[in-house]
Design a protein around this motif. Structure first.
Motif, PDB file in Angstrom:
ATOM      1  N   ALA A  19      28.980  42.553  39.516  1.00  0.00           N
ATOM      2  CA  ALA A  19      30.118  42.642  40.436  1.00  0.00           C
ATOM      3  C   ALA A  19      29.985  43.797  41.418  1.00  0.00           C
ATOM      4  CB  ALA A  19      31.419  42.795  39.641  1.00  0.00           C
ATOM      5  N   LEU A  20      29.193  44.824  41.080  1.00  0.00           N
ATOM      6  CA  LEU A  20      29.038  45.953  41.987  1.00  0.00           C
ATOM      7  C   LEU A  20      28.449  45.518  43.330  1.00  0.00           C
ATOM      8  CD1 LEU A  20      27.793  48.802  39.630  1.00  0.00           C
ATOM      9  CD2 LEU A  20      30.028  48.562  40.698  1.00  0.00           C
ATOM     10  N   LYS A  21      27.771  44.363  43.354  1.00  0.00           N
ATOM     11  CA  LYS A  21      27.203  43.855  44.599  1.00  0.00           C
ATOM     12  C   LYS A  21      28.277  43.225  45.481  1.00  0.00           C
ATOM     13  CE  LYS A  21      22.904  42.870  42.114  1.00  0.00           C
ATOM     14  NZ  LYS A  21      21.973  41.811  41.638  1.00  0.00           N
ATOM     15  N   ASP A  22      29.437  42.963  44.918  1.00  0.00           N
ATOM     16  CA  ASP A  22      30.545  42.382  45.668  1.00  0.00           C
ATOM     17  C   ASP A  22      31.686  43.388  45.696  1.00  0.00           C
ATOM     18  OD1 ASP A  22      33.122  40.947  46.093  1.00  0.00           O
ATOM     19  OD2 ASP A  22      31.798  39.207  46.249  1.00  0.00           O
ATOM     20  N   PRO A  23      31.971  44.034  46.822  1.00  0.00           N
ATOM     21  CA  PRO A  23      32.986  45.099  46.886  1.00  0.00           C
ATOM     22  C   PRO A  23      34.358  44.664  46.382  1.00  0.00           C
ATOM     23  CG  PRO A  23      31.690  45.050  48.899  1.00  0.00           C
ATOM     24  CD  PRO A  23      31.320  43.820  48.122  1.00  0.00           C
ATOM     25  N   ALA A  24      34.776  43.452  46.725  1.00  0.00           N
ATOM     26  CA  ALA A  24      36.120  43.006  46.348  1.00  0.00           C
ATOM     27  C   ALA A  24      36.230  42.770  44.849  1.00  0.00           C
ATOM     28  CB  ALA A  24      36.493  41.739  47.115  1.00  0.00           C
ATOM     29  N   ILE A  25      35.253  42.088  44.268  1.00  0.00           N
ATOM     30  CA  ILE A  25      35.319  41.778  42.837  1.00  0.00           C
ATOM     31  C   ILE A  25      35.116  43.036  42.006  1.00  0.00           C
ATOM     32  CG2 ILE A  25      34.372  40.373  40.985  1.00  0.00           C
ATOM     33  CD1 ILE A  25      35.939  38.870  43.206  1.00  0.00           C
ATOM     34  N   SER A  26      34.255  43.934  42.429  1.00  0.00           N
ATOM     35  CA  SER A  26      34.074  45.183  41.691  1.00  0.00           C
ATOM     36  C   SER A  26      35.354  46.010  41.716  1.00  0.00           C
ATOM     37  CB  SER A  26      32.909  45.987  42.273  1.00  0.00           C
ATOM     38  OG  SER A  26      33.146  46.344  43.620  1.00  0.00           O
ATOM     39  N   GLU A  44      47.884  36.669  42.953  1.00  0.00           N
ATOM     40  CA  GLU A  44      48.210  36.935  44.351  1.00  0.00           C
ATOM     41  C   GLU A  44      48.147  38.427  44.666  1.00  0.00           C
ATOM     42  OE1 GLU A  44      49.886  34.990  42.359  1.00  0.00           O
ATOM     43  OE2 GLU A  44      49.865  33.010  43.294  1.00  0.00           O
ATOM     44  N   SER A  45      48.738  39.275  43.802  1.00  0.00           N
ATOM     45  CA  SER A  45      48.760  40.712  44.087  1.00  0.00           C
ATOM     46  C   SER A  45      47.368  41.332  43.974  1.00  0.00           C
ATOM     47  CB  SER A  45      49.742  41.428  43.147  1.00  0.00           C
ATOM     48  OG  SER A  45      49.352  41.304  41.791  1.00  0.00           O
ATOM     49  N   LEU A  46      46.556  40.840  43.027  1.00  0.00           N
ATOM     50  CA  LEU A  46      45.184  41.320  42.927  1.00  0.00           C
ATOM     51  C   LEU A  46      44.387  40.926  44.170  1.00  0.00           C
ATOM     52  CD1 LEU A  46      44.196  40.691  39.203  1.00  0.00           C
ATOM     53  CD2 LEU A  46      44.032  42.873  40.412  1.00  0.00           C
ATOM     54  N   ALA A  47      44.571  39.696  44.618  1.00  0.00           N
ATOM     55  CA  ALA A  47      43.862  39.231  45.814  1.00  0.00           C
ATOM     56  C   ALA A  47      44.243  40.085  47.025  1.00  0.00           C
ATOM     57  CB  ALA A  47      44.176  37.755  46.072  1.00  0.00           C
ATOM     58  N   ARG A  48      45.542  40.375  47.176  1.00  0.00           N
ATOM     59  CA  ARG A  48      45.977  41.229  48.288  1.00  0.00           C
ATOM     60  C   ARG A  48      45.358  42.614  48.177  1.00  0.00           C
ATOM     61  NH1 ARG A  48      51.081  38.926  47.260  1.00  0.00           N
ATOM     62  NH2 ARG A  48      51.715  40.832  46.141  1.00  0.00           N
ATOM     63  N   GLU A  49      45.312  43.138  46.954  1.00  0.00           N
ATOM     64  CA  GLU A  49      44.790  44.484  46.738  1.00  0.00           C
ATOM     65  C   GLU A  49      43.332  44.607  47.170  1.00  0.00           C
ATOM     66  OE1 GLU A  49      45.595  48.463  45.086  1.00  0.00           O
ATOM     67  OE2 GLU A  49      46.875  46.761  45.602  1.00  0.00           O
ATOM     68  N   VAL A  50      42.568  43.535  46.998  1.00  0.00           N
ATOM     69  CA  VAL A  50      41.143  43.587  47.347  1.00  0.00           C
ATOM     70  C   VAL A  50      40.844  42.907  48.686  1.00  0.00           C
ATOM     71  CG1 VAL A  50      40.506  43.663  44.919  1.00  0.00           C
ATOM     72  CG2 VAL A  50      40.573  41.456  46.074  1.00  0.00           C
ATOM     73  N   GLY A  51      41.899  42.491  49.395  1.00  0.00           N
ATOM     74  CA  GLY A  51      41.717  41.959  50.745  1.00  0.00           C
ATOM     75  C   GLY A  51      41.165  40.550  50.818  1.00  0.00           C
ATOM     76  N   MET A  52      41.571  39.681  49.876  1.00  0.00           N
ATOM     77  CA  MET A  52      41.096  38.300  49.880  1.00  0.00           C
ATOM     78  C   MET A  52      42.283  37.346  49.763  1.00  0.00           C
ATOM     79  SD  MET A  52      37.801  38.517  47.294  1.00  0.00           S
ATOM     80  CE  MET A  52      37.240  36.844  47.680  1.00  0.00           C
ATOM     81  N   SER A  53      42.038  36.077  50.117  1.00  0.00           N
ATOM     82  CA  SER A  53      43.049  35.063  49.865  1.00  0.00           C
ATOM     83  C   SER A  53      43.050  34.753  48.370  1.00  0.00           C
ATOM     84  CB  SER A  53      42.746  33.791  50.652  1.00  0.00           C
ATOM     85  OG  SER A  53      41.579  33.153  50.140  1.00  0.00           O
TER      86      SER A  53
END
Length: 349
Positions: A207-214, A231-240
């Motif tokens: 996951a370290l290779k993917d900024p959002a998932i890490s 939804e809140s996790l997705a917003r926190e990492v800047g994804m839909s």
């Protein structure tokens, strides 16, 4: 430590800390007699450290429950969020800027405050760094993290550095560069045991290779008491929502909700086995608003109830409850804790 675990440890710490290079250090020894209370300023370009040399204190900030620190405990504020340090959680404080007007890098000072009551001594430090170089993963850390005395003692190098800093009342550790590097090592060694719980998960390195998932994984491991939804996790990492759920499953191998539930279950099992926290308190400690929901999830994960798990563990180990019971109801993991800014409840995912 196995080679693979050590490599994972270095990868994660490196990802978090590689951009951080300290530019200066302010340190101060505080002698405080009850009653006392100090209101700290926000230090956006500064890591703040509090180590309780003697006595105890309460740490609080807006929107979070106060936390009690005792002798030997260490608190770290990665992003320098403003907070109150006091002998009582409800006591209004004196602004720190009126007590220590000059907290410039390179300064070392002493502060005395309070009345004639119980003495508390605290080592405080501000570690200044260039905020423009900090990664988004670093900003996923909670506003405060703590290491209990037992965790500090379990890290010999960290313990020895703290001892040196505590006994050096005059700030005479050596040239400025030496002091700077000592505090850099201090900070890294503090994060090490707090991140160790992630090291047995191979998906972390992928996951370290993917900024959002890490970033999402770090949130789950360090801020699991907060009421996260997909939804809140997705917003926190800047994804839909849909993109986040799909990417997380592809990289981690399971859904965000399953992974977060497993993290909470592991922590609840640790609390049941290693602490005397009452059964009725544990759900809120691991992010559940509903005790019924927690019991259902626990039984599904382990096949027995939380009470049966604790009894079985004590029969196997011969462990009995500690005579003095839980320290303050805010039990730390391994033994550490991560204090998030959100209420300690969960709506679930």
């Amino acid at each position: 430590m196995p080679v693979q675990a050590a490599d994972q440890d270095n990868d994660l710490l490196g990802e978090l800390l590689r951009p951080i290079r300290l530019t200066g250090v302010f340190q101060s020894h505080w002698l405080l007699n009850s009653p006392w209370s100090i209101e700290g300023d926000s230090e956006s370009d500064c890591v703040v450290l509090h180590y309780v040399i003697e006595g105890s204190c309460w740490i609080g900030t807006e929107g979070a429950r106060p936390v009690l620190l005792r002798e030997g405990d260490l608190a770290v504020f990665p992003t320098g969020r403003s907070h109150r340090v006091s002998d009582h959680p409800d006591r209004r404080g004196v602004p720190l800027r009126t007590l220590l007007a000059d907290r410039s890098p390179g300064i070392s000072s002493q502060l005395a405050l309070g009345g004639e009551g119980e003495l508390t001594r605290i080592l405080c430090a501000g570690l200044y760094y260039d905020t423009n170089t900090v990664s988004s993963l670093y900003h996923a850390l909670p506003w405060m993290l703590t290491l209990e005395r037992e965790a500090v003692e379990a890290e010999p190098l960290l313990r020895d550095i703290i001892h040196q800093l505590v006994t050096d009342r005059d700030g005479g550790l050596g040239p400025r560069l030496i002091t700077l590097r000592i505090f850099e090592v201090f900070f890294i060694l503090t994060l090490h045991p707090l991140l160790r719980g992630m090291m047995d998960r191979p998906e972390v390195i992928t996951a370290l290779k993917d900024p959002a998932i890490s970033k999402a994984l770090l949130i789950m491991y360090t801020r699991f008491v907060e009421p996260w939804t997909i939804e809140s996790l997705a917003r926190e990492v800047g994804m839909s929502r849909s993109a986040f759920a799909a990417s997380f499953r592809e990289i981690v191998g399971e859904s965000p909700s399953s992974h977060l539930t497993l993290r909470r279950m592991r922590e609840s099992a640790r609390l049941l086995a290693e602490s005397d926290v009452p059964l009725g308190v544990i759900p809120q400690k691991v992010g559940y608003k509903s005790a019924v929901g927690f019991h259902i999830a626990f039984r599904k994960c382990f096949g027995i109830t939380p009470g049966e798990y604790r009894q079985r563990f004590r029969r196997m180990t011969g462990k009995t409850p500690a005579e003095d019971g839980p320290r303050d109801g805010a039990v730390r993991s391994t033994p550490t804790s991560w204090e998030g800014s959100a209420p300690r409840v969960s709506a679930g995912l």
